[in-house]
Each structure stands twice: as C-alpha cells, then as structure tokens.
Motif scaffolding. Structure first.
Motif, PDB file in Angstrom:
ATOM      1  N   LEU A   1      43.810  46.814  46.113  1.00 48.22           N
ATOM      2  CA  LEU A   1      44.203  45.415  46.250  1.00 48.22           C
ATOM      3  C   LEU A   1      45.171  45.238  47.417  1.00 48.22           C
ATOM      4  N   ASP A   2      45.099  44.090  48.067  1.00 46.03           N
ATOM      5  CA  ASP A   2      46.087  43.773  49.094  1.00 46.03           C
ATOM      6  C   ASP A   2      47.394  43.383  48.415  1.00 46.03           C
ATOM      7  N   PRO A   3      48.514  43.309  49.147  1.00 44.95           N
ATOM      8  CA  PRO A   3      49.815  43.005  48.513  1.00 44.95           C
ATOM      9  C   PRO A   3      49.809  41.750  47.655  1.00 44.95           C
ATOM     10  N   LYS A   4      49.151  40.683  48.129  1.00 40.38           N
ATOM     11  CA  LYS A   4      49.098  39.445  47.340  1.00 40.38           C
ATOM     12  C   LYS A   4      48.328  39.664  46.046  1.00 40.38           C
ATOM     13  N   GLY A   5      47.208  40.376  46.148  1.00 40.39           N
ATOM     14  CA  GLY A   5      46.418  40.665  44.963  1.00 40.39           C
ATOM     15  C   GLY A   5      47.162  41.545  43.966  1.00 40.39           C
ATOM     16  N   GLN A   6      47.931  42.503  44.494  1.00 43.65           N
ATOM     17  CA  GLN A   6      48.729  43.353  43.619  1.00 43.65           C
ATOM     18  C   GLN A   6      49.743  42.529  42.832  1.00 43.65           C
ATOM     19  N   GLN A   7      50.448  41.651  43.536  1.00 43.41           N
ATOM     20  CA  GLN A   7      51.458  40.827  42.870  1.00 43.41           C
ATOM     21  C   GLN A   7      50.830  39.969  41.778  1.00 43.41           C
ATOM     22  N   ARG A   8      49.668  39.387  42.053  1.00 42.42           N
ATOM     23  CA  ARG A   8      49.005  38.546  41.052  1.00 42.42           C
ATOM     24  C   ARG A   8      48.569  39.381  39.849  1.00 42.42           C
ATOM     25  N   LEU A   9      48.039  40.575  40.101  1.00 45.78           N
ATOM     26  CA  LEU A   9      47.608  41.430  38.995  1.00 45.78           C
ATOM     27  C   LEU A   9      48.806  41.884  38.170  1.00 45.78           C
ATOM     28  N   TRP A  10      49.917  42.222  38.840  1.00 41.72           N
ATOM     29  CA  TRP A  10      51.102  42.638  38.105  1.00 41.72           C
ATOM     30  C   TRP A  10      51.621  41.509  37.216  1.00 41.72           C
ATOM     31  N   ARG A  11      51.595  40.280  37.731  1.00 46.60           N
ATOM     32  CA  ARG A  11      52.015  39.139  36.911  1.00 46.60           C
ATOM     33  C   ARG A  11      51.099  38.981  35.705  1.00 46.60           C
ATOM     34  N   ALA A  12      49.790  39.183  35.916  1.00 50.37           N
ATOM     35  CA  ALA A  12      48.833  39.074  34.812  1.00 50.37           C
ATOM     36  C   ALA A  12      49.084  40.145  33.756  1.00 50.37           C
ATOM     37  N   ILE A  13      49.402  41.362  34.194  1.00 49.59           N
ATOM     38  CA  ILE A  13      49.685  42.443  33.251  1.00 49.59           C
ATOM     39  C   ILE A  13      50.946  42.127  32.443  1.00 49.59           C
ATOM     40  N   ARG A  14      51.998  41.700  33.129  1.00 49.63           N
ATOM     41  CA  ARG A  14      53.239  41.359  32.412  1.00 49.63           C
ATOM     42  C   ARG A  14      53.003  40.234  31.409  1.00 49.63           C
ATOM     43  N   ALA A  15      52.263  39.209  31.818  1.00 49.94           N
ATOM     44  CA  ALA A  15      52.005  38.083  30.924  1.00 49.94           C
ATOM     45  C   ALA A  15      51.162  38.508  29.724  1.00 49.94           C
ATOM     46  N   ALA A  16      50.240  39.440  29.932  1.00 50.32           N
ATOM     47  CA  ALA A  16      49.343  39.868  28.857  1.00 50.32           C
ATOM     48  C   ALA A  16      50.070  40.621  27.756  1.00 50.32           C
ATOM     49  N   PHE A  17      51.186  41.263  28.103  1.00 47.05           N
ATOM     50  CA  PHE A  17      51.856  42.114  27.112  1.00 47.05           C
ATOM     51  C   PHE A  17      53.241  41.611  26.715  1.00 47.05           C
ATOM     52  N   ARG A  18      53.708  40.543  27.332  1.00 48.48           N
ATOM     53  CA  ARG A  18      55.045  40.039  27.027  1.00 48.48           C
ATOM     54  C   ARG A  18      55.079  39.416  25.627  1.00 48.48           C
ATOM     55  N   ASN A  19      56.010  39.897  24.803  1.00 48.37           N
ATOM     56  CA  ASN A  19      56.239  39.335  23.467  1.00 48.37           C
ATOM     57  C   ASN A  19      54.979  39.319  22.605  1.00 48.37           C
ATOM     58  N   LYS A  20      54.144  40.323  22.753  1.00 56.20           N
ATOM     59  CA  LYS A  20      52.925  40.407  21.944  1.00 56.20           C
ATOM     60  C   LYS A  20      52.865  41.758  21.249  1.00 56.20           C
ATOM     61  N   GLU A  21      52.131  41.784  20.122  1.00 60.70           N
ATOM     62  CA  GLU A  21      51.989  43.017  19.348  1.00 60.70           C
ATOM     63  C   GLU A  21      50.897  43.888  19.956  1.00 60.70           C
ATOM     64  N   ARG A  22      51.100  44.276  21.197  1.00 64.24           N
ATOM     65  CA  ARG A  22      50.152  45.160  21.859  1.00 64.24           C
ATOM     66  C   ARG A  22      50.908  45.967  22.905  1.00 64.24           C
ATOM     67  N   GLY A  23      50.311  47.039  23.342  1.00 68.47           N
ATOM     68  CA  GLY A  23      50.959  47.882  24.342  1.00 68.47           C
ATOM     69  C   GLY A  23      49.931  48.483  25.278  1.00 68.47           C
ATOM     70  N   ALA A  24      50.420  49.066  26.361  1.00 72.06           N
ATOM     71  CA  ALA A  24      49.525  49.661  27.357  1.00 72.06           C
ATOM     72  C   ALA A  24      50.106  50.962  27.862  1.00 72.06           C
ATOM     73  N   ILE A  25      49.220  51.866  28.230  1.00 75.91           N
ATOM     74  CA  ILE A  25      49.589  53.069  28.973  1.00 75.91           C
ATOM     75  C   ILE A  25      48.995  52.913  30.365  1.00 75.91           C
ATOM     76  N   LEU A  26      49.838  52.941  31.368  1.00 73.86           N
ATOM     77  CA  LEU A  26      49.407  52.737  32.753  1.00 73.86           C
ATOM     78  C   LEU A  26      49.726  53.985  33.564  1.00 73.86           C
ATOM     79  N   THR A  27      48.749  54.488  34.271  1.00 77.27           N
ATOM     80  CA  THR A  27      48.988  55.622  35.172  1.00 77.27           C
ATOM     81  C   THR A  27      48.939  55.123  36.604  1.00 77.27           C
ATOM     82  N   THR A  28      49.848  55.608  37.433  1.00 76.75           N
ATOM     83  CA  THR A  28      49.900  55.168  38.818  1.00 76.75           C
ATOM     84  C   THR A  28      50.652  56.188  39.662  1.00 76.75           C
TER      85      THR A  28
END
Length: 291
Positions: free
Chosen positions: A120-147
């Motif tokens: 992803l380009d920098p703009k795309g990365q930022q948008r995806l990161w926001r989507a990931i944070r929103a998907a897991f914020r204050n919810k009964e779910r979790g993620a394992i991310l490798t990078t």
C-alpha cells in the motif's frame, strides 16, 4: 498453524476458551476466525464483489446482511471503484485491502493479520490502519498482526512481541518496551546560525556529560543521550529551553527511542551472542573438480 492450514509441530492452542489439541483443529473450531494471509488468496478471474459475496455466504451471512456489510466495508476501504474488476487487474495494494475486507466478514472474534499493509502507498496504509483500529476498538474481539514495519505496530497494536532468530525476546505495551529496552533519548537540534555549532555542542555536553554526537550537518546536530544522564524530563526541557534562547536555536526535539530502534538493539544483541558462540573458521578440502 492457527488457521489450520498446516499441522502444528508441538504444543496446544487455546482459542476463545476452547482447548484445541494439535490434532483436532477443525473447520468448526475456526468458524469464528478471520484470516488475512500474506499471499493473495484471490481467484484471478473473479471480481472483488464476487469474492466478497462468496466469502460472506461461506461465513453464513444472509444475502441482505452481506450486501449491507459489503457496502460498508467497501466505503471504509475505498474499494467501490474496484468492485467490478477481476482480481488479476488489481494492484498489490488493492489486493491487500480486499484480503482484509474478507477477513472481517461475519464479525469474527479472532482475526489473524499477516503483513496487512504490504504494497500500500502511505495514504492507503493510513486508511487501512484507521480501519483496523476502528474494527477492534471497544469490541469483544482481538487480532494477532505480524509485521516487519515498526510504524505499523505502533499505529495499531496495544501489545507488541518482538521475535529475533525465531525466539520471542519480549512482549508488552509499546511504552514498556521503550522503557525497558530503549538505550536512551534522541536529541535533535536545528540551529539558525551555523557559526554557533561549536558553542551549542559544548553546552549540550555540559548539560548531558555522556551525550554522544551522532550526526552533524550544516544546521543540524543529533545526539544520543543515555537514560542515566536524564534525572528529570522537566529539568531537561527547562535547560533546553534556556539553551534555545541563549544560542538562538530554531527548534529541537527530545524523544525516546522509537520501536524501530528497540528492535534494532535486540537484533544487535542477538548478532553479538551468535558471534561470541563460535568465532572459529571451518575449512573443507575440496577436490579439484569441485572447485
């Protein structure tokens, strides 16, 4: 192994309080899991919309619910213009977005994200990161991310584990890792008049006797300062503000080690340990025809 694609070599995995022995990972036990794999799983001749519809059906979603979720996720990830494109015509970055969207269908409790922003380009990365944070914020779910991208880890992760040479070296919050493994602070000073560089250098070494200059440019000085040289952050900033006024400093930054620097320090330690273990050369006699 967690996704059930290959058999674990040893041990057990506990997911959602279900103890799954290494030989009993089944489709039923992983139904609550989302998986964004590193290699693209997309079929080249199928469109993005068809992929999302198929995976929504596999997840057991009703058509009207699936259509609503697909519409929402495509808007969040800016995929609307790509919905009718076959996968073979998608860029690597768009493919990663589609893979992430697929992994989130069905509201999985656990999501495995393997290098989600690669390509992803920098703009795309930022948008995806926001989507990931929103998907897991204050919810009964979790993620394992490798990078391998430390900025990504800082942007989206609550806890970070660093592996070096296949071994888990540390795990904790980002601040805990910085405090425990960070070797010091980084001081960057930008000056208005380069004629005062020597005077500013003398002042910095007076304020922080163990300061080590890393770089010197026409208008920039960079120092690495051990943590032991800073008794109080408030006092350090007070002294730097006084120096800024006295020596006409344009601006300065005084920061902790970044997560990238913590990772590099751990890698250096591992390399040193490996070097110390065996410093001998091994010679092997080759026959003439093998040379």
């Amino acid at each position: 192994m967690l996704a059930g694609q290959i058999k674990p070599t040893a041990g057990e995995v506990v997911l959602c309080e279900l103890d799954l022995p290494k030989t009993k990972i089944s489709d039923e036990s992983t139904a609550f899991m989302g998986y964004c794999c590193q290699d693209s799983p997309l079929w080249p001749d199928m469109t993005v919309k068809q992929h999302l519809e198929i995976y929504a059906a596999v997840k057991g979603m009703k058509k009207e619910d699936g259509d609503q979720v697909i519409r929402r996720v495509t808007e969040a990830l800016e995929l609307k213009e790509h919905l009718d494109k076959p996968a073979r015509k998608l860029s690597a970055g768009v493919c990663r977005k589609v893979c992430f969207a697929i992994s989130m269908l069905g509201n999985p409790t656990i999501v495995l994200l393997d290098e989600p922003s690669t390509g992803l380009d920098p703009k795309g990365q930022q948008r995806l990161w926001r989507a990931i944070r929103a998907a897991f914020r204050n919810k009964e779910r979790g993620a394992i991310l490798t990078t391998h991208y430390m900025e990504e880890a800082e942007a989206v992760c609550d806890r970070v584990a660093i592996m070096v040479s296949g071994k888990l070296r540390c795990i904790g919050s980002i601040q805990q890792l910085k405090s425990k493994f960070g070797k010091g602070y980084l001081l960057e000073i930008k000056v208005k008049d380069s004629n005062h560089l020597d005077e500013i250098h003398q002042e910095i070494t007076r304020l922080f006797p163990q300061a080590a200059r890393q770089d010197r440019f026409s208008s920039l000085l960079v120092y690495k300062i051990p943590m032991g040289s800073v008794q109080s952050l408030s006092q350090a900033f007070l002294q730097l503000e006084e120096a800024k006024r006295t020596y006409n400093i344009e601006e300065y930054s005084f920061s902790q080690s970044t997560l990238e620097q913590v990772f590099l320090e751990l890698v250096k330690e591992q390399e040193k340990e490996d070097f110390d273990l065996d410093t001998s050369f091994r010679w092997k006699h080759l026959r003439t025809e093998s040379i």
